[in-house]
Design an enzyme around this catalytic site. Structure first.
Site, PDB file in Angstrom:
ATOM      1  N   GLU A   1       5.456   4.388   1.905  1.00 35.95           N
ATOM      2  CA  GLU A   1       5.054   3.360   0.735  1.00 35.95           C
ATOM      3  C   GLU A   1       5.254   2.264   2.050  1.00 35.95           C
ATOM      4  O   GLU A   1       5.885   2.383   2.747  1.00 35.95           O
ATOM      5  CB  GLU A   1       5.216   2.940  -0.255  1.00 35.95           C
ATOM      6  CG  GLU A   1       5.622   3.880  -1.528  1.00 35.95           C
ATOM      7  CD  GLU A   1       5.343   3.402  -2.518  1.00 35.95           C
ATOM      8  OE1 GLU A   1       5.616   4.343  -3.842  1.00 35.95           O
ATOM      9  OE2 GLU A   1       6.626   3.263  -2.572  1.00 35.95           O
TER      10      GLU A   1
ATOM     11  N   LYS B   1       7.682  -0.235   6.145  1.00 37.79           N
ATOM     12  CA  LYS B   1       7.205   1.318   5.904  1.00 37.79           C
ATOM     13  C   LYS B   1       8.308   2.267   5.919  1.00 37.79           C
ATOM     14  O   LYS B   1       9.169   2.191   5.935  1.00 37.79           O
ATOM     15  CB  LYS B   1       6.425   1.601   7.179  1.00 37.79           C
ATOM     16  CG  LYS B   1       5.401   0.641   7.933  1.00 37.79           C
ATOM     17  CD  LYS B   1       4.946   1.345   8.703  1.00 37.79           C
ATOM     18  CE  LYS B   1       3.308   0.380   9.865  1.00 37.79           C
ATOM     19  NZ  LYS B   1       3.161   0.677  10.642  1.00 37.79           N
TER      20      LYS B   1
ATOM     21  N   GLY C   1       1.181   5.653   1.203  1.00 38.67           N
ATOM     22  CA  GLY C   1       0.404   7.047   1.680  1.00 38.67           C
ATOM     23  C   GLY C   1       0.801   8.016   0.406  1.00 38.67           C
ATOM     24  O   GLY C   1       1.241   8.294   0.064  1.00 38.67           O
TER      25      GLY C   1
ATOM     26  N   ASP D   1      -8.886   1.938  14.453  1.00 33.89           N
ATOM     27  CA  ASP D   1      -9.063   1.172  12.974  1.00 33.89           C
ATOM     28  C   ASP D   1      -9.107  -0.344  12.658  1.00 33.89           C
ATOM     29  O   ASP D   1      -8.820  -1.050  11.863  1.00 33.89           O
ATOM     30  CB  ASP D   1      -8.050   1.886  11.823  1.00 33.89           C
ATOM     31  CG  ASP D   1      -8.641   1.202  10.576  1.00 33.89           C
ATOM     32  OD1 ASP D   1      -9.600   0.623  10.419  1.00 33.89           O
ATOM     33  OD2 ASP D   1      -7.501   1.631   9.534  1.00 33.89           O
TER      34      ASP D   1
ATOM     35  N   GLY E   1       0.815  -1.085   0.084  1.00 37.45           N
ATOM     36  CA  GLY E   1       0.112   0.319   0.171  1.00 37.45           C
ATOM     37  C   GLY E   1       1.047   1.281   0.058  1.00 37.45           C
ATOM     38  O   GLY E   1       2.459   1.475  -0.016  1.00 37.45           O
TER      39      GLY E   1
END
Length: 820
Positions: A546, A576, A542, A673, A540
């Site tokens: 990444e 990350k 942001g 979350d 993923g």
């Protein structure tokens, strides 16, 4: 005005004494139990005095420690005065952690209790054992059920050791107020049934805590089964749940019981739970007569209250029999229960009553003087004024309620008090992620938010269309006016880190003080050689970085965990990675995130393994589980895993999630979350909670986009998080309930899949209004009633009604034990 009958209220209160419900913390952690009410037989230093024996608190030197080495023969105790009788069902203990400097804990302990401070009784479990297994480390909380429960005002916790050692403890008691007011009872000894070829059935009061005028099995909250030869799962003898007497043992044909109360009471009724297995000569009593004694020093009143029952020879079920007591006043009650068959068996007795003050059997004949008349008139005037104020408040509430009921059901301008958040976002074009420039933190403990009346919170809801576009230049989300923020109590008290990490992952809400202390410390993990990382897949991304799935060569050797033959094998990790061209703020935020992650050490939380921060791009290396995330694991199980969907495995995984969340809650961290996409699965159904589901395109549909920019996981969020921006451990509990629901649907369906995003937000308004129109997630075929009941508790409208993660974890462990 609708008045609830007092009897109904009292009955409902009594139901809360049932063992599975009466499990509220009594105030060691929250401080409602005052320092002066906590004493001890000794203390090592002033900084390890009894006032520091509060669970999950680390004031002083972190716990109560009795003086010197504890010897096996020593009796050192921590004493708690609750000031009134409580029904105590659970106890939690913890060692001395003292921010990782402590190393003392109690491996075992026992409990003494007293109702009057004079006579002390040693608690025993249903098998007669006194010693309770305690802690195995300094930090983790161990909860132990008290079976049978205790009714007491004073509690002494007494650490026990087999070898001389230093012991320190922190404790919490769980239960609720003993509403009955019953202080003691005296009853005849129960009988036994011995049939040839069958086990002996003992019908004695096995938990009776004294020889006379004490409490026992008739007040333990456990109702006997229909078949008295069976008992609940306590591994005890047949007949354990009942106290029973044989007719021929009593010449009067009746059993006499005396009940003494804490003070003079006005009695409404008595409830008696009886067995009615008539095929074995057991029936409910034929009639009962009760006498009353206003004071203990006077004689019994001559006029009894009595009732005859309707006997039932068709239904063998155990049942409650309610006896009206006609508002009779007394401090003691004497009841005679008359036999209807060979045996009479009772498992529980409770009284519904009100306390009465200044009610005596004599009249006061003194004349009032002028001063007393003046006081009386003043009191009457004050009462009248108070009643007028109450009437005005009630009329105002009714007016506001009518306005709310007439309001449209969609969240539009006339709706009540809501906004999606109070955040200020930096808006970046062509990005799905956000950077929160002025976020704030809701204090996690205690979980006692006071909900204001809608009248004080009537505000216009921000538009969900043009306002974000209009506010793009200022970066202010949805154009909320400053006046609105000033009128509604701001939900935050301290700064927190961003809702999303700079690489697009979710970011734990952490108290600013914690962040400040972390930034002053060095990173507690090592620098991993960057060249030993091999990129496999991008998970993923942001706004500023990444998340990649990588193989790390030599990681086990780097961590000092491997054997020689495994040293060179690569390990899957999540990396990350911060982009090199980011600004200084993003870089500092990334380093803060590293320092926060480096402090999380729990078997059910993804662990930070190493960093690459000596040069760009900055990287943090975290665990990654070989079976991916729980959402994909359940919805597309490995072909070799035929038992993935078995109930016991689902329960085992849910228990691990609860354990990880319990750890985060103990640190005052809020995840914000929690969902199956953020839980990773290893071998043998092990679970670790992660934080990068938000950054993955696979789950983009799980996040609600504000004008295509800011994202919120609204289908997992508590109503107060959506409407007020309040993120607390209690909102994580709500999300845990939704995560449980996902698991028991095998992640085949998105929560509220039949509702649009706007309808989901609309539904949160119904939770706020609490008029019975809110929509809950429905029970799934795989989900048992007990687990669905837990989900519903997690989705309680009021924060105080939601269980803590300690209680959730304990409940799920019990469910696992029952399922074995």
């Amino acid at each position: 005005l609708r008045k609830v009958p007092l009897l109904l209220v009292v009955l409902l209160l009594h139901l809360s004494l049932l063992y599975t419900i009466c499990r509220y913390p009594l105030g060691m952690h929250e401080g409602t139990i005052r320092d002066e009410d906590i004493t001890a037989s000794s203390q090592w230093y002033d900084s390890t005095g009894p006032q520091y024996a509060r669970l999950q608190r680390e004031e002083g030197d972190g716990a109560w420690c009795p003086a010197g080495l504890l010897q096996p023969e020593d009796v050192q105790f921590l004493q708690i005065d609750l000031h009134k009788l409580f029904f105590i069902t659970l106890i939690g203990t913890q060692g001395r952690h003292a921010r990782a400097t402590g190393k003392e804990f109690a491996r075992a302990y026992r409990i003494d209790y007293s109702r009057n401070g004079e006579r002390w009784i040693s608690w025993k479990d249903r098998q007669g054992r006194q010693v309770i297994q305690g802690n195995i480390d300094t930090y983790n909380v161990v909860l132990k059920d008290l079976r049978p429960p205790i009714i007491a005002r004073y509690i002494r916790v007494i650490p026990v050791t087999e070898l001389p050692m230093t012991v320190c403890m922190r404790v919490e008691l769980y239960g609720c107020i003993w509403f009955d007011g019953l202080a003691s009872y005296s009853i005849p000894e129960g009988g036994t049934i011995a049939a040839p070829g069958s086990p002996i059935i003992y019908l004695n009061d096995s938990t009776y805590d004294g020889f006379q005028e004490r409490l026992g099995q008739l007040t333990d909250g456990v109702l006997g089964l229909d078949d008295f030869t069976q008992s609940h799962q306590y591994r005890v003898w047949p007949g354990y749940d009942y106290v029973g007497w044989k007719n021929e043992s009593f010449s009067t044909g009746s059993v006499e019981m005396e009940f003494q109360f804490d003070r003079q009471r006005n009695f409404t009724s008595m409830k008696v739970h009886c067995n009615n297995m008539f095929s074995k000569g057991v029936k409910i009593f034929q009639k009962v007569e009760c006498l009353f004694k206003p004071r203990l020093i006077v004689e019994w009143e001559s006029e009894p209250v009595g009732v005859s029952t309707i006997l039932d020879d068709k239904n063998p079920s155990a049942r409650f029999v309610t006896i009206p007591l006609n508002q009779r006043v007394g401090k003691a009650v004497l009841c005679r229960f008359y036999f209807a068959d060979t045996w009479m068996m009772i498992s529980e007795i409770s009284f519904q009553s009100e306390t009465t003050s200044f009610i005596t059997s004599t009249r006061i004949e003194e004349k009032a003087d002028d001063s007393s008349t003046s006081i009386l008139v003043g009191c009457l005037v004050a009462i009248i004024l108070l009643l007028l104020i109450i009437i005005i408040i009630i009329l105002w509430k009714q007016y506001v309620q009518k306005r709310l009921e007439k309001a449209p059901r969609r969240i539009l301008e006339e709706d009540a008090m809501v906004r999606l958040s109070f955040y200020s976002y930096t808006i970046v074009s062509n990005q799905n992620q956000i950077h929160q420039s002025n976020p704030t933190y809701e204090r996690v403990f205690p979980l006692d938010l006071e909900y204001h009346q809608p009248a004080t919170l009537l505000q216009k809801l921000p538009e969900l269309s043009q306002s974000a576009e209009d506010s793009g230049k200022s970066g202010r989300y949805m154009g909320i006016s400053s006046g609105f923020q000033n009128n509604v109590p701001h939900y935050a008290e301290t700064d927190i880190v961003s809702l999303q990490g700079v690489t697009g992952n979710n970011m734990y809400a952490v108290p600013a003080l914690t962040v400040d202390s972390l930034t002053k410390k060095d990173i507690s993990v090592g620098e991993f050689p960057r060249q030993q990382l091999r990129l496999k897949e991008k998970l993923g991304e942001g706004q500023f970085g990444e998340v990649h799935l990588c193989e790390a060569d030599g990681l086990l050797e780097f961590l000092g965990l491997s054997s020689m033959e495994l040293t060179k094998q690569p390990v899957l990790v999540a990396v990350k990675m911060l982009r090199s061209n980011v600004n200084k703020t993003a870089r500092n935020d990334f380093l803060k995130e590293i320092k926060i992650m480096s402090r999380l050490k729990d078997p059910n939380i993804i662990r930070l393994l190493g960093v690459c921060v000596r040069d760009d791009p900055l990287c943090m290396i975290t665990e990654y589980m070989e079976n991916g995330d729980l959402n994909q694991f359940l919805s597309h199980p490995p072909s070799s895993s035929s038992l993935t969907r078995h109930y016991s495995n689902l329960l085992f995984m849910a228990t691990q999630i609860a354990s990880g969340m319990k750890y985060l809650a103990s640190l005052n961290f809020v995840h914000r979350d929690l969902a199956t996409r953020n839980c990773l699965v290893g071998n043998s159904y092990t679970i670790k909670i992660a934080d990068f589901g938000m950054s993955r395109n696979l789950y983009s549909g799980d996040y609600y986009r504000i004008q295509g920019r800011a994202v919120l996981p609204i289908r997992w969020m508590a109503w107060e998080s959506i409407l007020l921006g309040k993120f607390t451990t209690a909102s994580d509990v709500w999300a845990f309930g939704v995560t449980l629901w996902e698991m028991f649907t095998l992640c085949k369906e998105q929560p509220y899949s039949l509702l649009s995003d706007e309808q989901v937000i609309e539904n949160t308004g119904e939770f706020f209004r609490s008029q019975g129109r809110q929509i809950y997630l429905s029970q799934t075929p795989l989900c048992p009633n007990s687990v669905f009941d837990l989900m519903l508790k997690c989705w309680s409208r009021d924060i105080k009604d939601r269980p803590t993660f300690d209680i959730i974890h304990y409940f799920l462990v019990e469910q696992m034990d029952c399922n074995i």
